[in-house]
Design an enzyme around this catalytic site. Structure first.
Site, PDB file in Angstrom:
ATOM      1  N   SER A  81      75.390  38.652 153.758  1.00 28.33           N
ATOM      2  CA  SER A  81      75.696  39.282 154.433  1.00 28.33           C
ATOM      3  C   SER A  81      77.088  39.663 154.601  1.00 28.33           C
ATOM      4  CB  SER A  81      74.760  39.075 155.481  1.00 28.33           C
ATOM      5  OG  SER A  81      75.480  39.200 156.931  1.00 28.33           O
ATOM      6  N   LYS A 112      74.479  31.787 156.108  1.00 25.46           N
ATOM      7  CA  LYS A 112      75.150  32.623 155.112  1.00 25.46           C
ATOM      8  C   LYS A 112      76.431  32.281 154.769  1.00 25.46           C
ATOM      9  CE  LYS A 112      71.486  35.969 155.205  1.00 25.46           C
ATOM     10  NZ  LYS A 112      70.484  36.432 153.827  1.00 25.46           N
ATOM     11  N   TYR A 143      73.443  32.600 162.430  1.00 24.86           N
ATOM     12  CA  TYR A 143      72.946  34.031 161.043  1.00 24.86           C
ATOM     13  C   TYR A 143      74.701  33.378 160.225  1.00 24.86           C
ATOM     14  CZ  TYR A 143      72.296  38.296 158.058  1.00 24.86           C
ATOM     15  OH  TYR A 143      71.146  38.903 157.316  1.00 24.86           O
TER      16      TYR A 143
END
Ligand SMILES: [Zn+2]
Length: 655
Positions: free
Chosen positions: A539, A556, A552
């Site tokens: 990401s 990632k 998140y």
């Protein structure tokens, strides 16, 4: 054999003989015991008025490249019957001139090339002509004194034609044999070691005669069905399978998909004491040889030496039977017998591998039946060679095998049901790869039901699920070359202060540990892959994290570090590992119109402005990400590993 003729269905075509021709051809094509994968051909002779108002007798014959199973009226080439018939009177006619003359006889330059058996169809005076490679009849013909045996079984309303090379040579022989023959007493014509023709004054008559002849032959064959060996098999050792598939790919010079047949019949055959001898005696009909080569490879346990032996023998076959103008084809086996496991068929894509598997299955049945009747005595190597290296047969394969860049490659995509994962599946397929499509959503099984795809329900937070899914991929396609590790979850915004343990654990488990499980399970097979590559979908949040996305972003970032270590560890095995950082990909499930509008309102801009809020001012779609992911798995990036690439339209915080 049961007749599939349906008077109600046929009545629809009363006023359209060509449509009726297509209909009864499809009836033949529907039965794999009559024809397999493009085999066989049919014709009808019809008067057609030309532009000058004159009536001409036109032979509509199956076009090359069409399959009887789904042929339609445009699949028939319309040729002037007289011009075709006259060709049989020539003393000799080479392939180039035959095809040129047949094309010149066509009244439609856009029609497909006519079948190689066109001249034989023209010689038969009946209006309707059907030609198949019916297993039962050809099996009996492949025994010593098969001709006498067939006459006894079928009665003397058939004409026996000794084997001749298909095309002009066969037509010439037929022309000689039928000179002065009383056609009214014949129902059909048996081509020894090849197939059968029937004919009639109506479509139904010709079709029913085919069924009747085949049924008589099947009565004999069924008395010997007990000779077909059956046994329960062991599942293949998947690493050995991946190794075998790589060795065959290397020998062929291009990647191959492998298809294991572990049916009781395939296993039983593989366990016969005489398997290496009976399996390599030859094939059912020469029509199969372009798909299967004259004989399979019989595995002894050491893949490398088995392949070397096979290649040596194939080259000596070529040396013995070739003429000066022949060029050797690849010397890789098309199918193999694996003792206790069954058979393995190979092809440049999943569809072709399953064609070979079907043909191999019919061949092992025929060989055992014929051996039980008397002895399996198929066509000899010179005749098989002549057909294998026949220009007109090789042309058929060229039509089938186009070569997209990832042809023969085997890929696995996680999170494949929607969004970036689904787009990756699409891109991989369009480039020729076979794809295993994993998703936590069980709907993926239906979604990807196909020849070159398999849907597998898989939760990447379960090591057992991931292991089973990877094994299922190898079991289905024979190996693994490309992994696109994409499955992820995007939680609602949450500051660290509010973070609950469950959310944190879940997000890290899916977005980081899930990728570890996939890479861990895939690595033993990627070792045997062809230019193997892993692409991890991370990401923009890795180089440019945002508030409210701690779990998140951290997960990632962990994934990115995992991929970098994987690149270091797997480099010596030739496996490349690269990372993509997409951003603001809005055509995925989580971004509904409503969510988009909310976010746009939040920033006081329109939805369009929100979607293109990057340096290039462009929208980034799932397809854009997928195209880059697939490119990174392909030859363009063959010298790149450990790299991270943004796919975000340019982000000023990253640049
Ligand atoms: Zn044929």
């Amino acid at each position: 054999m049961k007749s599939r003729w349906d008077n109600d269905a046929a009545r629809e075509f009363t006023d359209d003989p060509l449509a009726l021709r297509a209909y009864s051809s499809r009836l033949l094509g529907a039965d794999p015991n009559l024809v397999l994968h493009g085999g066989g051909n049919t014709s009808v002779k019809l008067p057609v008025e030309n532009l000058h108002g004159e009536s001409e007798e036109i032979l509509y014959v199956k076009g090359s490249g069409w399959d009887l199973a789904d042929i339609e009226p445009p699949g028939f080439a319309p040729l002037r019957l007289d011009a075709v018939r006259r060709l049989a009177g020539l003393d000799s006619l080479d392939d180039t001139n035959m095809m040129r003359s047949l094309r010149a006889a066509s009244i439609n330059p856009d029609a497909p090339n006519p079948s190689v058996e066109t001249i034989t169809h023209a010689l038969i005076p009946h209006q309707w002509v059907d030609h198949t490679h019916a297993d039962a009849i050809v099996t009996i013909s492949n025994t010593p004194n098969g001709d006498a045996r067939l006459l006894e079984v079928l009665g003397d309303e058939v004409l026996i034609v000794p084997y001749a090379m298909p095309g002009f040579i066969l037509a010439k022989l037929v022309a000689e044999l039928v000179a002065g023959v009383d056609w009214s007493r014949l129902d059909g014509m048996i081509l020894m070691n090849h197939g059968v023709f029937t004919f009639g004054n109506t479509a139904q008559e010709s079709y029913e005669r085919m069924i009747a002849l085949v049924t008589r032959a099947e009565c004999v064959v069924s008395q010997h069905s007990g000779s077909i060996a059956t046994a329960q098999g062991d599942p293949p050792d998947l690493k050995q399978l991946a190794e075998l598939r790589r060795a065959v790919s290397t020998a062929a010079g291009f990647p191959q998909v492998a298809r294991v047949d572990s049916s009781d019949e395939a296993v039983g055959f593989s366990l016969r004491d005489d398997v290496s001898e009976i399996a390599t005696r030859g094939g059912l009909t020469p029509d199969h040889v372009i798909h299967t080569k004259p004989s399979p490879m019989v595995l002894s346990g050491d893949v490398e030496s088995d392949i070397a032996d096979f290649q040596r023998e194939y080259k000596s076959y070529f040396g013995r039977y070739s003429a000066a103008d022949h060029q050797i084809l690849d010397a890789a086996p098309r199918w193999a017998v694996w003792r206790g496991v069954g058979t393995v068929s190979f092809g440049p894509n999943a569809g072709r591998a399953s064609v070979v598997a079907d043909i191999a299955g019919h061949n092992i049945t025929a060989a055992q039946i014929a051996d039980s009747i008397d002895a399996w005595q198929p066509l000899g190597p010179q005749d098989l060679f002549d057909v294998e290296y026949w220009v007109l047969e090789q042309a058929k394969l060229k039509r089938i095998v186009s070569s997209p860049p990832l042809q023969g490659k085997i890929a696995l995509v996680t999170g494949a049901a929607s969004g970036i994962g689904a787009a990756c599946v699409c891109a991989l397929r369009s480039q020729g790869a076979a794809v295993a499509c994993l998703d936590i959503d069980g709907g993926v099984i239906e979604q990807y039901l196909g020849v070159d795809t398999i849907g597998i329900q898989c939760d990447v937070t379960s090591s057992a699920d991931v292991d089973v899914a990877v094994d299922a991929t190898i079991g289905r396609f024979g190996g693994l070359d490309i992994v696109i590790s994409n499955a992820g979850t995007f939680p609602a915004g949450m500051n660290i202060e509010e973070m609950d343990d469950d959310t944190w654990t879940k997000v890290v488990d899916v977005n980081m540990s899930g990728h570890m499980r996939v890479i861990r399970a895939a690595t033993p097979y990627l070792k045997f892959g062809i230019d193997p590559a892993i692409v991890a979908i991370a990401s923009k949040n890795v180089p440019a994290p945002g508030p409210g996305a701690a779990a998140y972003s951290a997960a990632k970032a962990g994934l990115t570090q995992l991929a970098r270590v994987a690149a270091l560890e797997l480099g010596e095995l030739g496996v490349r590992v690269n990372v993509l950082h997409p951003n603001a990909v809005f055509d995925t499930g989580i971004w509904t119109e409503e969510v988009l509008q909310n976010r746009a309102d939040h920033y006081g801009i329109t939805v369009d402005q929100y979607k293109t809020n990057n340096v290039l001012g462009v929208e980034v779609t799932s397809k854009d990400v997928a195209n880059l992911a697939v490119a990174m798995a392909g030859p363009l990036f063959s010298r790149t590993t450990g790299a991270q690439l943004p796919v975000d339209g340019g982000n000023d915080r990253v640049i």
